[in-house]
Scaffold this motif. Structure first.
Motif, short mmCIF file in Angstrom:
data_model
loop_
_atom_site.label_atom_id
_atom_site.label_comp_id
_atom_site.label_asym_id
_atom_site.label_seq_id
_atom_site.Cartn_x
_atom_site.Cartn_y
_atom_site.Cartn_z
N ALA A 153 3.99 10.03 2.30
CA ALA A 153 4.29 9.03 3.33
C ALA A 153 3.20 8.98 4.38
CB ALA A 153 5.63 9.34 3.99
N LEU A 206 5.11 4.98 8.04
CA LEU A 206 6.41 4.95 7.39
C LEU A 206 7.39 5.79 8.21
CD1 LEU A 206 8.03 3.95 4.99
CD2 LEU A 206 7.20 5.89 3.69
N GLU A 249 4.50 -1.69 -1.17
CA GLU A 249 4.49 -0.69 -0.11
C GLU A 249 3.17 0.08 -0.08
OE1 GLU A 249 7.96 1.84 -0.15
OE2 GLU A 249 9.33 0.12 -0.26
N ALA A 277 1.85 2.16 3.27
CA ALA A 277 2.96 3.05 3.58
C ALA A 277 2.88 4.38 2.83
CB ALA A 277 4.30 2.37 3.27
N TRP A 278 2.17 4.38 1.68
CA TRP A 278 2.10 5.58 0.85
C TRP A 278 0.66 5.85 0.45
CZ3 TRP A 278 6.47 8.26 0.36
CH2 TRP A 278 7.69 7.59 0.47
#
Length: 193
Positions: A13, A17, A144, A149-150
């Motif tokens: 993460a 996030l 994402e 976000a990752w």
């Protein structure tokens, strides 16, 4: 053009996030297919012993021998990952699909907890049991990742069965080097820095 599979990789993460379920999490991708992605959070140990939930499996569980919060999907059920010297010990289809034979994750698979623990447990080098899992529909995770976000990084069996799950995120980021290594010390609340 086909996208490479995320199966057997880690999702770490990013600081942006902030959703409670995924904040500062490290997710191991168990299956990445055309219809979606399934994973488990590796760094959320619970206070419940494995034997309290799945009787007879606690003696085979890796330390800490507690249940882990795998994610917010299907929290009334569980999933278990195990590692054996050979994938032959896993039921048909259970070894992770898409993991190359030369990978350090070869021999890692999904464990059928309905099987007798005495029969299968002795063949395992490591076992981790999760309550719930993470899941994304087709294309959702790719979006994402594109949004930032990752971070997608390589996994090791030591990540999946770490004895220090609370320190896993920092360790994984640190070994990446560069900017990701700098994020390994990113404070939980930057306003308190």
């Amino acid at each position: 053009m086909d996208q490479p599979t995320l199966t057997g990789r880690l999702l770490v993460a990013a600081p942006l996030l902030q959703e409670d379920s995924f904040r500062r999490s490290v997710v191991f991708v168990v299956d990445d297919a055309d219809d979606g992605t399934l994973g488990v959070i590796l760094n959320r140990p619970l206070d419940t012993a494995v034997d309290d939930v799945v009787t007879d499996w606690g003696t085979f569980a890796s330390e800490p021998a507690v249940m882990f919060f795998g994610g917010p999907v299907a929290t009334e059920s569980g999933i278990a990952l195990g590692s054996a010297g050979s994938a032959e010990y896993f039921p048909a289809g259970a070894p992770l699909e898409g993991v190359p034979p030369e990978s350090a994750l070869n021999g890692l698979g999904v464990v059928d907890l309905d099987a007798p623990a005495q029969l299968l447990g002795g063949a395992l080098d490591a076992l981790r049991v999760f309550i719930g899992y993470t899941g994304w529909s087709s294309g959702q995770l790719a979006g994402e990742i594109e949004e930032g976000a990752w971070y997608v990084v390589d996994a090791t069996a030591a990540d999946v069965f770490t004895t220090e799950p609370e320190a896993l995120r920092s360790r994984v980021l640190r070994r990446q080097g560069g900017d990701l290594a700098l994020l390994s010390t990113y404070p939980d609340d930057p306003s308190m820095n």
